[in-house]
Design a protein around this motif. Sequence first.
Motif, PDB file in Angstrom:
ATOM      1  N   ASN A  80       0.910  -1.262   0.216  1.00 23.92           N
ATOM      2  CA  ASN A  80      -0.178   0.224   0.259  1.00 23.92           C
ATOM      3  C   ASN A  80       0.790   1.174   0.089  1.00 23.92           C
ATOM      4  OD1 ASN A  80      -2.541  -0.605   0.039  1.00 23.92           O
ATOM      5  ND2 ASN A  80      -2.798  -1.918   1.858  1.00 23.92           N
ATOM      6  N   ASP A  81       1.942   0.943   0.763  1.00 22.13           N
ATOM      7  CA  ASP A  81       2.435   2.398   0.211  1.00 22.13           C
ATOM      8  C   ASP A  81       3.327   2.593  -0.385  1.00 22.13           C
ATOM      9  OD1 ASP A  81       2.919   2.607   3.425  1.00 22.13           O
ATOM     10  OD2 ASP A  81       4.804   1.497   4.079  1.00 22.13           O
ATOM     11  N   LEU A  82       3.702   1.771  -1.585  1.00 21.15           N
ATOM     12  CA  LEU A  82       4.094   1.843  -2.891  1.00 21.15           C
ATOM     13  C   LEU A  82       3.049   2.584  -3.910  1.00 21.15           C
ATOM     14  CD1 LEU A  82       6.414  -0.937  -3.587  1.00 21.15           C
ATOM     15  CD2 LEU A  82       7.098   0.764  -3.022  1.00 21.15           C
ATOM     16  N   LEU A  83       2.166   1.906  -3.398  1.00 19.02           N
ATOM     17  CA  LEU A  83       0.790   2.031  -4.292  1.00 19.02           C
ATOM     18  C   LEU A  83       0.580   3.704  -4.795  1.00 19.02           C
ATOM     19  CD1 LEU A  83      -2.075  -0.757  -3.910  1.00 19.02           C
ATOM     20  CD2 LEU A  83      -0.615  -0.013  -6.323  1.00 19.02           C
ATOM     21  N   ASP A  84       0.656   4.188  -3.135  1.00 19.07           N
ATOM     22  CA  ASP A  84       0.170   5.510  -2.735  1.00 19.07           C
ATOM     23  C   ASP A  84       1.042   6.192  -2.824  1.00 19.07           C
ATOM     24  OD1 ASP A  84      -1.951   4.853  -1.527  1.00 19.07           O
ATOM     25  OD2 ASP A  84      -1.131   4.674   0.686  1.00 19.07           O
ATOM     26  N   ALA A  85       2.369   5.894  -2.739  1.00 16.76           N
ATOM     27  CA  ALA A  85       4.042   6.634  -4.137  1.00 16.76           C
ATOM     28  C   ALA A  85       3.309   6.740  -5.269  1.00 16.76           C
ATOM     29  CB  ALA A  85       5.430   5.947  -3.620  1.00 16.76           C
ATOM     30  N   GLN A  86       3.306   5.736  -5.719  1.00 14.78           N
ATOM     31  CA  GLN A  86       2.993   5.626  -6.839  1.00 14.78           C
ATOM     32  C   GLN A  86       1.931   6.905  -7.591  1.00 14.78           C
ATOM     33  OE1 GLN A  86       1.495   2.616  -9.881  1.00 14.78           O
ATOM     34  NE2 GLN A  86       2.886   2.898 -11.184  1.00 14.78           N
ATOM     35  N   GLN A  87       0.585   6.141  -7.102  1.00  9.49           N
ATOM     36  CA  GLN A  87      -0.742   7.832  -7.014  1.00  9.49           C
ATOM     37  C   GLN A  87      -0.114   8.670  -6.902  1.00  9.49           C
ATOM     38  OE1 GLN A  87      -3.351   7.063  -4.386  1.00  9.49           O
ATOM     39  NE2 GLN A  87      -5.238   7.890  -6.088  1.00  9.49           N
ATOM     40  N   LYS A  88       0.711   9.327  -6.031  1.00 10.40           N
ATOM     41  CA  LYS A  88       0.706  10.590  -6.123  1.00 10.40           C
ATOM     42  C   LYS A  88       2.284  11.263  -7.060  1.00 10.40           C
ATOM     43  CE  LYS A  88       0.694  10.213  -0.731  1.00 10.40           C
ATOM     44  NZ  LYS A  88       0.916  10.373   0.954  1.00 10.40           N
ATOM     45  N   SER A  89       3.146  10.277  -7.376  1.00  9.49           N
ATOM     46  CA  SER A  89       3.896  10.295  -8.008  1.00  9.49           C
ATOM     47  C   SER A  89       3.600  10.569  -9.410  1.00  9.49           C
ATOM     48  CB  SER A  89       5.328   9.834  -8.455  1.00  9.49           C
ATOM     49  OG  SER A  89       4.743   8.315  -8.807  1.00  9.49           O
ATOM     50  N   GLY A  90       2.606   9.798 -10.283  1.00 12.26           N
ATOM     51  CA  GLY A  90       2.597   9.529 -11.451  1.00 12.26           C
ATOM     52  C   GLY A  90       3.651   9.068 -11.825  1.00 12.26           C
ATOM     53  N   LYS A  91       3.893   8.166 -11.318  1.00 10.60           N
ATOM     54  CA  LYS A  91       4.987   7.210 -12.542  1.00 10.60           C
ATOM     55  C   LYS A  91       5.164   6.342 -13.192  1.00 10.60           C
ATOM     56  CE  LYS A  91       7.912  11.150 -12.967  1.00 10.60           C
ATOM     57  NZ  LYS A  91       7.963  12.152 -13.979  1.00 10.60           N
ATOM     58  N   ARG A 130       0.274  -8.100  -7.571  1.00  7.59           N
ATOM     59  CA  ARG A 130      -0.877  -9.210  -7.753  1.00  7.59           C
ATOM     60  C   ARG A 130       0.262 -10.256  -7.272  1.00  7.59           C
ATOM     61  NH1 ARG A 130      -6.062 -10.451  -7.808  1.00  7.59           N
ATOM     62  NH2 ARG A 130      -6.662 -13.097  -8.098  1.00  7.59           N
ATOM     63  N   THR A 131       1.520 -10.363  -8.273  1.00 15.13           N
ATOM     64  CA  THR A 131       2.061 -11.533  -8.305  1.00 15.13           C
ATOM     65  C   THR A 131       2.569 -11.385  -6.999  1.00 15.13           C
ATOM     66  OG1 THR A 131       2.207 -11.115 -10.938  1.00 15.13           O
ATOM     67  CG2 THR A 131       4.110 -13.263  -9.160  1.00 15.13           C
ATOM     68  N   ILE A 132       2.920 -11.496  -6.028  1.00 15.65           N
ATOM     69  CA  ILE A 132       3.505 -11.406  -4.505  1.00 15.65           C
ATOM     70  C   ILE A 132       2.225 -12.082  -4.084  1.00 15.65           C
ATOM     71  CG2 ILE A 132       4.993  -9.947  -2.733  1.00 15.65           C
ATOM     72  CD1 ILE A 132       6.408 -10.811  -4.946  1.00 15.65           C
ATOM     73  N   ALA A 133       1.217 -11.519  -3.931  1.00 19.06           N
ATOM     74  CA  ALA A 133      -0.245 -12.166  -3.566  1.00 19.06           C
ATOM     75  C   ALA A 133      -0.132 -13.377  -3.686  1.00 19.06           C
ATOM     76  CB  ALA A 133      -1.294 -10.898  -4.003  1.00 19.06           C
ATOM     77  N   ILE A 134      -0.206 -13.783  -4.843  1.00 20.16           N
ATOM     78  CA  ILE A 134      -0.203 -15.422  -5.706  1.00 20.16           C
ATOM     79  C   ILE A 134       1.345 -16.083  -4.893  1.00 20.16           C
ATOM     80  CG2 ILE A 134       0.024 -17.066  -7.405  1.00 20.16           C
ATOM     81  CD1 ILE A 134      -1.446 -15.065  -8.799  1.00 20.16           C
ATOM     82  N   LEU A 164      -4.703 -10.565  -0.192  1.00 19.51           N
ATOM     83  CA  LEU A 164      -5.041  -9.515  -0.156  1.00 19.51           C
ATOM     84  C   LEU A 164      -5.456  -8.302   0.941  1.00 19.51           C
ATOM     85  CD1 LEU A 164      -5.850  -9.468  -4.194  1.00 19.51           C
ATOM     86  CD2 LEU A 164      -3.355  -8.651  -3.105  1.00 19.51           C
ATOM     87  N   LYS A 165      -6.757  -9.220   0.947  1.00 19.20           N
ATOM     88  CA  LYS A 165      -8.367  -8.558   1.664  1.00 19.20           C
ATOM     89  C   LYS A 165      -7.390  -8.416   3.060  1.00 19.20           C
ATOM     90  CE  LYS A 165     -11.833 -10.099  -0.611  1.00 19.20           C
ATOM     91  NZ  LYS A 165     -13.550 -10.744   0.107  1.00 19.20           N
ATOM     92  N   ARG A 166      -7.041  -9.560   3.656  1.00 16.87           N
ATOM     93  CA  ARG A 166      -6.134  -9.486   5.066  1.00 16.87           C
ATOM     94  C   ARG A 166      -5.444  -7.926   5.140  1.00 16.87           C
ATOM     95  NH1 ARG A 166      -5.515 -15.316   5.215  1.00 16.87           N
ATOM     96  NH2 ARG A 166      -4.069 -15.186   4.397  1.00 16.87           N
ATOM     97  N   ARG A 167      -4.276  -7.659   3.557  1.00 16.72           N
ATOM     98  CA  ARG A 167      -3.380  -6.251   3.922  1.00 16.72           C
ATOM     99  C   ARG A 167      -4.093  -5.276   3.714  1.00 16.72           C
ATOM    100  NH1 ARG A 167       1.918  -8.299   5.252  1.00 16.72           N
ATOM    101  NH2 ARG A 167       2.482  -9.931   5.211  1.00 16.72           N
ATOM    102  N   ASN A 168      -5.705  -5.514   3.158  1.00 15.38           N
ATOM    103  CA  ASN A 168      -6.500  -4.491   2.875  1.00 15.38           C
ATOM    104  C   ASN A 168      -5.983  -3.284   1.580  1.00 15.38           C
ATOM    105  OD1 ASN A 168      -8.067  -3.730   4.916  1.00 15.38           O
ATOM    106  ND2 ASN A 168      -6.977  -3.532   6.661  1.00 15.38           N
ATOM    107  N   ILE A 169      -5.868  -4.469   0.413  1.00  7.93           N
ATOM    108  CA  ILE A 169      -4.685  -4.173  -0.607  1.00  7.93           C
ATOM    109  C   ILE A 169      -6.067  -4.184  -1.500  1.00  7.93           C
ATOM    110  CG2 ILE A 169      -3.721  -4.778  -2.388  1.00  7.93           C
ATOM    111  CD1 ILE A 169      -1.682  -6.139  -0.352  1.00  7.93           C
ATOM    112  N   LEU A 170      -5.662  -3.047  -2.721  1.00  9.77           N
ATOM    113  CA  LEU A 170      -7.332  -2.754  -3.338  1.00  9.77           C
ATOM    114  C   LEU A 170      -6.187  -2.595  -4.759  1.00  9.77           C
ATOM    115  CD1 LEU A 170      -9.869  -0.476  -2.006  1.00  9.77           C
ATOM    116  CD2 LEU A 170      -9.829  -3.200  -2.029  1.00  9.77           C
ATOM    117  N   LEU A 171      -6.761  -3.568  -5.725  1.00  8.43           N
ATOM    118  CA  LEU A 171      -6.169  -3.409  -7.103  1.00  8.43           C
ATOM    119  C   LEU A 171      -6.327  -3.440  -8.721  1.00  8.43           C
ATOM    120  CD1 LEU A 171      -3.879  -6.481  -6.791  1.00  8.43           C
ATOM    121  CD2 LEU A 171      -3.094  -4.494  -6.154  1.00  8.43           C
TER     122      LEU A 171
END
Length: 360
Positions: free
Chosen positions: A106-117, A329-333, A353-360
């Motif tokens: 989630n930290d990475l998803l947030d960082a990517q969303q903020k950066s747009g990279k 998602r691959t890491i979740a698998i 994914l739910k246990r980690r509160n990760i939404l993809l």
Amino acid sequence: MSKIWTLGVLGLGEGRSIISAALQSEKWVLGNICDLNEELCMKRCSEFQFPRYTLKYEDLLSDPSIDVIGIYTPDQLHAEHIKQALEAGKHVICTKPLMISLEQANDLLDAQQKSGKSVFVGQSSRYFEPLMMQKKDFENGLHGELITVDTHYISDARWFLDKGWSHQKGFSWMYNFMIHAVDLAVWYMPYIEEVYGVGVVSQNTKEYSLSASDTMKFILKDREGKCASVSGVYAAPTLGRDVQQAISCTLTGTKGISRAGYPKLAYYTNFEPIQKKAKLHTYDEKYDYYFRFEGESHHAGEYQNYIEEFADYMNEGSHPKPDLKEGIRTIAIMEAMEESMITGQVVRVEDVLKRRNILL
């Protein structure tokens, strides 16, 4: 006019291949290279006649001329290095695995969303000639409707056990090796829902006081009910590449079957109307392109292929894949696979994914 991208490389062990790829590309400029080991930095500068290096990652992050950070550090450091690159406004190419757990997803998803990279996962097996040709045939419909996928990564990698970092927290044969086979299965069956598998720690690994499973076999089922088999053996003898490819992917469809792998530049097919007779396709003329250094212990050709594709996608305004969400998602698998080995139960990927509160 297409942009020429400037690359900064972090981690100069495996990073050797991406340095070679960038220097041979018309779409890239190598901006700087970085490693904590100054002797290795000097070695790479001498090898590639490159004039500069730094021992500080911050120097890459703060350099306004660098567009993309190539991350080739130990697996346990990937997530933090990706986050730092995104926060510095850099695009990212990261070698597999994206990370070794979902803790920082989630930290990475947030960082990517903020950066747009963009974040691209360098799954090198997808970019080896036979496997690229197999994918092309699949997309052209020569296999018909896919029935099943069988993949493996089998390697006598006991030499890994002599490396100090193999004894650090987070070392895993699954994330270091088996991810290649998992990724190939996911490439063709992206919507894996359930996994089941078993793992064994051989005496060869136990002798090093390690408890990481070195022999694993799994069944992965997608939402349509189709299954893939994924297996790996990493601390035992092999039959050698002429008999047993280290990496292998077999696609079975209603109209045909094919097998491609690594490191042998060979691809076998049997498409209608031929019955029970394989056709061999070889690409030996590309050996020096793929294997530029000693032996077959590197991935320079695959890295060349994927940085060229990365640049093309970026210049078209698209995000190259596998991207951050696919990588997570691959890491979740794989976390589901690990859980199944421990519990002996079928594990649902969505539950992980739910246990980690990760939404993809």
